[in-house]
Design a protein around this motif. Structure first.
Motif, short mmCIF file in Angstrom:
data_model
loop_
_atom_site.label_atom_id
_atom_site.label_comp_id
_atom_site.label_asym_id
_atom_site.label_seq_id
_atom_site.Cartn_x
_atom_site.Cartn_y
_atom_site.Cartn_z
N ASP A 107 5.51 -11.58 15.80
CA ASP A 107 6.32 -12.27 14.81
C ASP A 107 6.03 -11.63 13.46
O ASP A 107 4.93 -11.10 13.24
N ARG A 108 6.98 -11.67 12.57
CA ARG A 108 6.80 -11.05 11.25
C ARG A 108 6.41 -12.10 10.22
O ARG A 108 7.09 -13.12 10.11
N PRO A 109 5.35 -11.86 9.46
CA PRO A 109 5.00 -12.81 8.41
C PRO A 109 6.04 -12.82 7.29
O PRO A 109 6.74 -11.83 7.09
N SER A 110 6.13 -13.93 6.60
CA SER A 110 7.04 -14.03 5.46
C SER A 110 6.49 -13.27 4.26
O SER A 110 7.25 -12.84 3.38
N ALA A 111 5.18 -13.14 4.20
CA ALA A 111 4.53 -12.40 3.11
C ALA A 111 3.15 -11.97 3.59
O ALA A 111 2.60 -12.53 4.53
N GLY A 112 2.59 -10.96 2.93
CA GLY A 112 1.25 -10.51 3.25
C GLY A 112 1.23 -9.26 4.09
O GLY A 112 2.26 -8.66 4.39
N SER A 113 0.03 -8.85 4.47
CA SER A 113 -0.20 -7.58 5.15
C SER A 113 -1.00 -7.79 6.42
O SER A 113 -1.97 -8.55 6.44
N VAL A 114 -0.59 -7.10 7.50
CA VAL A 114 -1.33 -7.12 8.77
C VAL A 114 -1.63 -5.68 9.17
O VAL A 114 -0.74 -4.83 9.21
N ARG A 115 -2.90 -5.40 9.45
CA ARG A 115 -3.30 -4.09 9.95
C ARG A 115 -4.03 -4.26 11.27
O ARG A 115 -4.87 -5.13 11.41
N LEU A 116 -3.69 -3.40 12.22
CA LEU A 116 -4.37 -3.38 13.51
C LEU A 116 -4.94 -1.99 13.74
O LEU A 116 -4.20 -1.00 13.69
N THR A 157 -3.93 0.48 11.18
CA THR A 157 -2.51 0.78 11.01
C THR A 157 -1.77 -0.42 10.43
O THR A 157 -1.85 -1.52 10.98
N GLU A 158 -1.08 -0.20 9.32
CA GLU A 158 -0.26 -1.25 8.72
C GLU A 158 0.97 -1.49 9.60
O GLU A 158 1.74 -0.57 9.87
N ILE A 159 1.14 -2.73 10.08
CA ILE A 159 2.26 -3.01 10.98
C ILE A 159 3.32 -3.89 10.34
O ILE A 159 4.38 -4.10 10.93
N THR A 160 3.08 -4.39 9.15
CA THR A 160 3.95 -5.43 8.58
C THR A 160 5.40 -5.00 8.47
O THR A 160 6.31 -5.76 8.79
N GLY A 161 5.66 -3.79 8.03
CA GLY A 161 7.04 -3.34 7.84
C GLY A 161 7.55 -2.42 8.92
O GLY A 161 8.58 -1.77 8.74
N MET A 162 6.85 -2.34 10.03
CA MET A 162 7.26 -1.43 11.10
C MET A 162 8.62 -1.81 11.68
O MET A 162 8.97 -2.98 11.75
N GLU A 216 1.40 2.84 3.33
CA GLU A 216 0.47 1.89 2.75
C GLU A 216 -0.93 2.51 2.63
O GLU A 216 -1.28 3.43 3.36
N PRO A 217 -1.75 2.02 1.71
CA PRO A 217 -3.12 2.49 1.63
C PRO A 217 -3.84 2.24 2.95
O PRO A 217 -3.52 1.31 3.68
N ALA A 218 -4.81 3.08 3.25
CA ALA A 218 -5.54 2.96 4.51
C ALA A 218 -6.29 1.63 4.56
O ALA A 218 -6.72 1.10 3.54
N GLY A 219 -6.43 1.11 5.78
CA GLY A 219 -7.19 -0.12 5.97
C GLY A 219 -8.69 0.15 5.84
O GLY A 219 -9.14 1.28 5.72
N THR A 220 -9.46 -0.91 5.87
CA THR A 220 -10.91 -0.78 5.77
C THR A 220 -11.47 -0.19 7.06
O THR A 220 -11.18 -0.69 8.14
N PRO A 221 -12.27 0.89 6.97
CA PRO A 221 -12.81 1.50 8.18
C PRO A 221 -13.65 0.51 8.99
O PRO A 221 -14.34 -0.34 8.43
N GLY A 222 -13.57 0.62 10.32
CA GLY A 222 -14.39 -0.22 11.17
C GLY A 222 -13.80 -1.58 11.48
O GLY A 222 -14.40 -2.36 12.23
N LEU A 223 -12.63 -1.88 10.94
CA LEU A 223 -12.00 -3.17 11.21
C LEU A 223 -10.91 -3.02 12.27
O LEU A 223 -10.10 -2.10 12.21
N ALA A 224 -10.90 -3.94 13.22
CA ALA A 224 -9.88 -3.94 14.25
C ALA A 224 -8.66 -4.74 13.82
O ALA A 224 -7.52 -4.40 14.15
N VAL A 225 -8.89 -5.82 13.08
CA VAL A 225 -7.82 -6.71 12.64
C VAL A 225 -8.03 -7.04 11.17
O VAL A 225 -9.12 -7.42 10.76
N GLU A 226 -6.99 -6.87 10.37
CA GLU A 226 -7.04 -7.20 8.94
C GLU A 226 -5.77 -7.94 8.54
O GLU A 226 -4.67 -7.42 8.70
#
Length: 276
Positions: A80-89, A92-97, A18-28
């Motif tokens: 828990d896995r979302p039904s749609a959308g993107s989660v980054r911590l 790091t993109e974790i949605t499809g891990m 996935e494209p990199a997350g926004t720098p400086g963000l802990a949760v997206e």
């Protein structure tokens, strides 16, 4: 070897990177939805949540019963896995891990503080604090554990077992355990729900201090306006979406905002929104 131009990078389990997350963000969170069931009986616990939390901040999440607070925390923390959308911590993109990768990430890069403490009664206080390192396969740094216990005022309790401690002391151990790996984010789920007012203030002070002096990032779900007042920002959930926010609010202002939100929920209008 240089990658050919136009060839998309893939992760270890062969997923497109996935494209990199926004720098400086802990949760997206971007467009995060969580649906339970299908058809007419489907429940939309999260209805398109957008959120961006900078590193080194303390955020409280509140909302009426059934607003989606628990589901938000579970999706944001990879429980828990979302039904749609993107989660980054931590970028790091974790949605499809894979489950194994998610488990490794939670053990090494996230901290958790729960209402019920979740300490292992057969282990000593020190062993409980070291548990995240042990589970992550890292060297168990006793000096680091001692430093964390000193930070929470329990330097002399390392050899005790949880059953020998008060509820407030057990929650302090849980805070030390959450911080021992210097995680990207600490998720706290009603961390003061089982504590009296004075002890709750001590635990919240520890979380506040972790943000201010250790650079930690804390995301706390709570129903208590007094607890939420320790945060830099309060986000209000309603019907699975963020409907309002308040910066550095007093307990009184937070309670008033909650009362307004609860009244609006009882007489619903268009409340979905985004918080960035």
């Amino acid at each position: 070897m240089r990658l050919r131009r136009g060839k998309r990078r893939t992760t270890e389990d062969n997923r497109p990177e996935e494209p990199a997350g926004t720098p400086g963000l802990a949760v997206e969170l971007r467009g995060v939805r969580r649906q339970y069931g299908r058809g007419a009986g489907a429940v939309h616990a999260l209805a398109g949540v957008d959120l961006a939390l900078p590193r080194g901040t303390f955020t409280a999440v509140m909302g009426p019963s059934g607003s989606g607070k628990s589901t938000f925390l579970q999706c944001a923390a990879g429980l828990d896995r979302p039904s749609a959308g993107s989660v980054r911590l931590g970028g790091t993109e974790i949605t499809g891990m894979s489950e194994n990768s998610l488990t490794e990430l939670r053990r090494s890069r996230l901290g958790f503080v729960f209402q019920a403490f979740n300490l292992l009664p057969s282990l000593t206080v020190e062993q409980n604090v070291l548990l995240p390192m042990r589970l992550a396969g890292r060297r168990q740094d006793r000096r680091r554990a001692a430093a964390m216990l000193a930070q929470v005022g329990l330097a002399d309790k390392a050899r005790r077992r949880p059953g020998e401690l008060s509820g407030g002391q057990q929650q302090r151990v849980a805070v030390a355990r959450a911080l021992v790996t210097s995680p990207d984010v600490v998720f706290a789920d009603e961390p003061t729900g089982a504590l009296d007012t004075g002890t709750a203030a001590e635990v919240l002070g520890l979380l506040r201090n972790a943000v201010d002096t250790l650079g930690a990032t804390v995301v706390m779900v709570t129903h208590d306006p007094v607890a939420a007042a320790w945060a830099d920002r309060v986000l209000f959930l309603a019907d699975g979406a963020f409907a309002d926010s308040l910066e550095r609010g007093s307990a009184e202002r937070i309670a008033a905002r909650m009362a307004t939100l609860t009244a609006r929920t009882a007489h619903p209008g268009t409340m979905a929104g985004a918080v960035a």
